[in-house]
Design a protein around this motif. Structure first.
Motif, short mmCIF file in Angstrom:
data_model
loop_
_atom_site.label_atom_id
_atom_site.label_comp_id
_atom_site.label_asym_id
_atom_site.label_seq_id
_atom_site.Cartn_x
_atom_site.Cartn_y
_atom_site.Cartn_z
N VAL A 140 0.89 -1.18 0.15
CA VAL A 140 -0.09 -0.02 -0.06
C VAL A 140 0.86 1.22 0.02
O VAL A 140 0.77 2.24 -0.64
CB VAL A 140 -0.88 -0.08 1.19
N ALA A 141 1.87 1.44 1.01
CA ALA A 141 2.89 2.33 0.93
C ALA A 141 3.33 2.56 -0.37
O ALA A 141 3.86 3.96 -0.80
CB ALA A 141 3.71 2.39 2.02
N PHE A 142 3.94 1.63 -0.93
CA PHE A 142 4.60 1.61 -2.19
C PHE A 142 3.71 2.07 -3.42
O PHE A 142 4.16 3.15 -4.30
CB PHE A 142 5.12 0.36 -2.89
N GLU A 143 2.54 1.62 -3.67
CA GLU A 143 1.36 2.10 -4.40
C GLU A 143 1.25 3.63 -4.19
O GLU A 143 1.19 4.53 -5.20
CB GLU A 143 0.14 1.34 -4.51
N ARG A 144 1.14 4.06 -2.86
CA ARG A 144 0.72 5.47 -2.70
C ARG A 144 1.98 6.15 -3.24
O ARG A 144 1.63 7.46 -3.80
CB ARG A 144 0.54 5.43 -1.08
N ALA A 145 3.00 5.82 -2.88
CA ALA A 145 4.16 6.60 -3.45
C ALA A 145 4.41 6.75 -4.70
O ALA A 145 4.78 7.79 -5.61
CB ALA A 145 5.55 6.33 -2.68
N VAL A 156 9.04 7.09 -3.26
CA VAL A 156 8.87 5.55 -3.92
C VAL A 156 10.40 4.75 -3.55
O VAL A 156 10.00 3.57 -3.30
CB VAL A 156 9.14 5.80 -5.31
N ARG A 157 11.41 5.18 -3.44
CA ARG A 157 12.45 4.76 -3.16
C ARG A 157 12.52 3.96 -1.51
O ARG A 157 13.08 3.14 -1.39
CB ARG A 157 13.78 5.53 -3.45
N SER A 158 12.20 4.81 -0.76
CA SER A 158 11.98 4.54 0.83
C SER A 158 10.91 3.34 0.67
O SER A 158 11.33 2.36 1.38
CB SER A 158 11.58 5.72 1.43
N ALA A 159 9.78 3.43 0.26
CA ALA A 159 9.02 2.40 0.08
C ALA A 159 9.40 1.19 -0.43
O ALA A 159 8.93 -0.11 -0.09
CB ALA A 159 7.69 2.83 -0.62
N HIS A 160 9.95 1.22 -1.67
CA HIS A 160 10.76 -0.01 -2.38
C HIS A 160 11.58 -0.80 -1.68
O HIS A 160 11.62 -1.79 -1.37
CB HIS A 160 11.56 0.63 -3.62
N ARG A 161 12.55 -0.06 -0.66
CA ARG A 161 13.53 -0.70 0.36
C ARG A 161 12.61 -1.62 1.37
O ARG A 161 12.82 -2.76 1.59
CB ARG A 161 14.29 0.20 0.90
N GLU A 162 11.36 -0.96 1.92
CA GLU A 162 10.55 -1.67 2.66
C GLU A 162 10.08 -2.52 2.49
O GLU A 162 9.44 -3.68 2.81
CB GLU A 162 9.56 -0.38 3.22
N LEU A 163 9.50 -2.62 0.96
CA LEU A 163 8.69 -3.58 0.16
C LEU A 163 9.72 -4.69 0.36
O LEU A 163 9.15 -6.12 0.31
CB LEU A 163 8.31 -3.08 -1.16
#
Length: 341
Positions: free
Chosen positions: A13-18, A27-34
């Motif tokens: 969800v966070a990645f999609e939102r970004a 996006v890059r932060s969310a990608h790392r978390e993903l």
């Protein structure tokens, strides 16, 4: 941020939102978390996330896009809907093949010599000359092929591919391979797989004929083994049948089993069809593929199994042809030719 239990769905969800917000830092932060959350993803979470991530691909930054495609493939391996995931992945594969070829064209004109090794240099060094998308497609082509092969090993995905799509991907791959000297056998063979395909099989020595139907057979080693299992093992033809274990690994069982060839696969015009080829090599005669079986010219052993490990294979006998019908098909058959002639 510690995502805790249920972390992967939250990360998606966070990645999609970004991505939707076109916020590069987010996006890059969310990608790392993903990526971090995927290490503990459950099967149910992966099933839900696969189509969601696939639908995002067109909006994901190019340097992250192929990695998300690989994650989509991993979700499919855990049960995500492959049919829903396939269109954006395969569309991006088509673009990646074109753009990787464009990078090779740039390299030939500007640099010459051996193409760069993606593992030893940074893609950013070539952004100005080749362009960002062409460079990244060269760097990530392996990822696109890997994700696409995961999807194409599912029969439902292959059945959804139009002839136009298959031919388009094949042309793009061949154009890339011709320029780069980098033919990807797995991709080429996956695009040739036949499903629910009837084949008239003629046994020259006995004059008998059979109609079989094949699905999901990746190469002619697998085809050869299954033909021998069904026709020799079924008592229709003389010879030594493969073991039950060898036949099973050509269908759905994991692993490899040594087997010995009991046949020679021949086209109606007498040319040999090599085990290293694919069932698509079998010519079409009067609207149906037609194969001739001869005795083995020499001893051939191989590791029986599936060329694509996740692709279930099957070959079934539909009916034995009446003598008159078999004779009509034999009218198209020429003597076997010496392959060295």
């Amino acid at each position: 941020m510690n995502l805790g239990i249920g972390g992967f769905p939250n990360a998606v969800v966070a990645f999609e939102r970004a991505v939707r917000a076109v916020d590069e830092d987010a996006v890059r932060s969310a990608h790392r978390e993903l990526l971090d959350a995927f290490r503990t993803v459950s099967q149910a979470e992966a099933r839900a996330a696969g189509p969601q991530l696939a639908a995002l691909l067109g909006a994901v930054p190019h340097d992250l896009r192929a990695h998300i495609a690989v994650m989509v493939g991993a979700c499919v391996e855990r049960g995500a809907d492959a049919v829903a995931c396939a269109p954006p992945v395969l569309a991006n594969l088509a673009e990646a093949l074109d753009e990787a070829r464009e990078f090779a064209e740039y390299w030939a004109a500007a640099e010459g010599g051996e193409l760069p090794d993606p593992a030893s240099v940074e893609p950013t060094d070539f952004y100005d000359g080749a362009g960002v998308q062409a460079t990244l497609s060269w760097w990530t082509l392996d990822h696109w092929i890997r994700a696409s092969l995961t999807l194409m090993q599912r029969e439902a995905v292959r059945r959804g591919l139009t002839r136009t799509t298959r031919e388009s991907l094949t042309r793009r791959h061949e154009a890339y391979a011709k320029l780069c000297g980098d033919w990807r056998k797995d991709l080429a063979y996956a695009l040739l797989v036949l499903d629910d395909e009837p084949v008239v099989v003629l046994h020259r020595e006995t004059g008998s004929g059979y109609l079989v139907r094949m699905t999901g057979i990746g190469d002619n080693f697998q085809l050869h083994t299954l033909l021998a299992d069904v026709l020799i093992g079924g008592g229709y033809l003389p010879g030594d049948a493969p073991s039950a274990a060898a036949a099973a690994v050509c269908r759905t069982v994991e692993g490899r089993v040594i087997t010995r060839g009991s046949l020679n696969l021949v086209a109606p015009d007498g040319t040999w069809l090599w085990n290293e080829g694919t069932p698509s090599d079998i010519p079409v005669v009067d609207g149906t593929r037609m194969l001739v079986l001869d005795p083995p010219p020499y001893l051939r052993d191989w590791q029986a199994g599936r060329y694509f490990p996740a692709m279930a294979g099957e070959l079934v006998l539909e009916r034995v042809l009446p003598n008159a019908e078999a004779a009509r098909w034999f009218a198209h058959v020429e003597p076997s030719k010496d392959p060295d002639a």
